[in-house]
Design a protein around this motif. Structure first.
Motif, mmCIF file in Angstrom:
data_model
loop_
_atom_site.group_PDB
_atom_site.id
_atom_site.type_symbol
_atom_site.label_atom_id
_atom_site.label_comp_id
_atom_site.label_asym_id
_atom_site.label_seq_id
_atom_site.Cartn_x
_atom_site.Cartn_y
_atom_site.Cartn_z
ATOM 1 N N THR A 166 4.895 -13.790 -2.849
ATOM 2 C CA THR A 166 3.458 -13.381 -2.842
ATOM 3 C C THR A 166 3.278 -11.869 -2.686
ATOM 4 O O THR A 166 4.260 -11.062 -2.085
ATOM 5 N N ARG A 167 2.225 -11.328 -3.115
ATOM 6 C CA ARG A 167 1.827 -9.739 -2.684
ATOM 7 C C ARG A 167 2.232 -9.305 -1.565
ATOM 8 O O ARG A 167 2.500 -8.380 -1.077
ATOM 9 N N GLU A 168 1.521 -10.370 -0.545
ATOM 10 C CA GLU A 168 1.567 -10.057 0.909
ATOM 11 C C GLU A 168 3.080 -9.835 1.439
ATOM 12 O O GLU A 168 3.269 -8.926 2.179
ATOM 13 N N ARG A 169 3.934 -10.535 0.875
ATOM 14 C CA ARG A 169 5.375 -10.424 1.361
ATOM 15 C C ARG A 169 5.791 -9.244 0.964
ATOM 16 O O ARG A 169 6.651 -8.329 1.787
ATOM 17 N N VAL A 170 5.533 -8.644 -0.310
ATOM 18 C CA VAL A 170 6.092 -7.282 -0.645
ATOM 19 C C VAL A 170 5.460 -6.368 0.193
ATOM 20 O O VAL A 170 5.855 -5.322 0.559
ATOM 21 N N GLU A 171 4.171 -6.425 0.322
ATOM 22 C CA GLU A 171 3.384 -5.600 1.199
ATOM 23 C C GLU A 171 4.089 -5.526 2.748
ATOM 24 O O GLU A 171 4.204 -4.161 3.180
ATOM 25 N N GLU A 172 4.525 -6.403 3.345
ATOM 26 C CA GLU A 172 5.217 -6.514 4.457
ATOM 27 C C GLU A 172 6.472 -5.531 4.383
ATOM 28 O O GLU A 172 7.016 -5.067 5.315
ATOM 29 N N LEU A 173 7.008 -5.952 3.230
ATOM 30 C CA LEU A 173 8.569 -5.156 2.948
ATOM 31 C C LEU A 173 8.352 -3.841 2.809
ATOM 32 O O LEU A 173 9.060 -2.949 3.536
ATOM 33 N N ALA A 174 7.287 -3.508 2.214
ATOM 34 C CA ALA A 174 6.855 -1.744 2.021
ATOM 35 C C ALA A 174 6.473 -1.421 3.435
ATOM 36 O O ALA A 174 6.976 -0.314 3.783
ATOM 37 N N GLU A 175 5.870 -1.986 4.244
ATOM 38 C CA GLU A 175 5.534 -1.531 5.468
ATOM 39 C C GLU A 175 6.752 -1.384 6.520
ATOM 40 O O GLU A 175 6.720 -0.289 7.022
#
Length: 120
Positions: free
Chosen positions: A2-11
């Motif tokens: 999910t996009r949310e998981r990649v956003e967590e990675l980016a953070e």
């Protein structure tokens, strides 16, 4: 993925690598999305460059590519270039995440690789 998981990675990457983070994106079989590009790296040709990279990296997410090595599932690849480190995390169904970092993040690995290259 999910996009949310990649956003967590980016953070996570922002917190751990700071200014060394160059970019973060993810893709599936149809399209890709860039979640972050460091402002000093944005330019007109960036989209074309990303198109080429993602097209190449999609192959690593295919099952036959992962079966090419007898070491189990492919968790990721790290590519070392003069100007950047590219980390690719292939996932099932031709999905994946891509991270680019400045070379200083992997200074020890780069130094070790240069020592090996000097011997070739």
């Amino acid at each position: 993925m999910t996009r949310e998981r990649v956003e967590e990675l980016a953070e996570f990457l922002h917190e751990t690598t700071g200014e060394y983070l160059r970019g973060v994106g993810h893709y599936d079989a149809e399209e890709y999305e860039v979640l972050y590009v460091r402002p000093d790296l944005q330019r007109e040709t960036l989209g074309e460059e990303i198109d080429k990279m993602v097209a190449h990296l999609r192959n690593e997410s295919r099952a036959r590519e992962q079966r090419a090595f007898p070491f189990g599932d492919l968790d990721g690849t790290v590519r070392s270039f003069d100007e950047a480190i590219v980390m690719h995390f292939p996932l099932p169904q031709e999905q994946g995440a891509v991270v680019t970092l400045d070379t200083d993040v992997a200074r020890q690995l780069n130094d070790f690789m240069r020592s090996c290259i000097e011997r070739l």
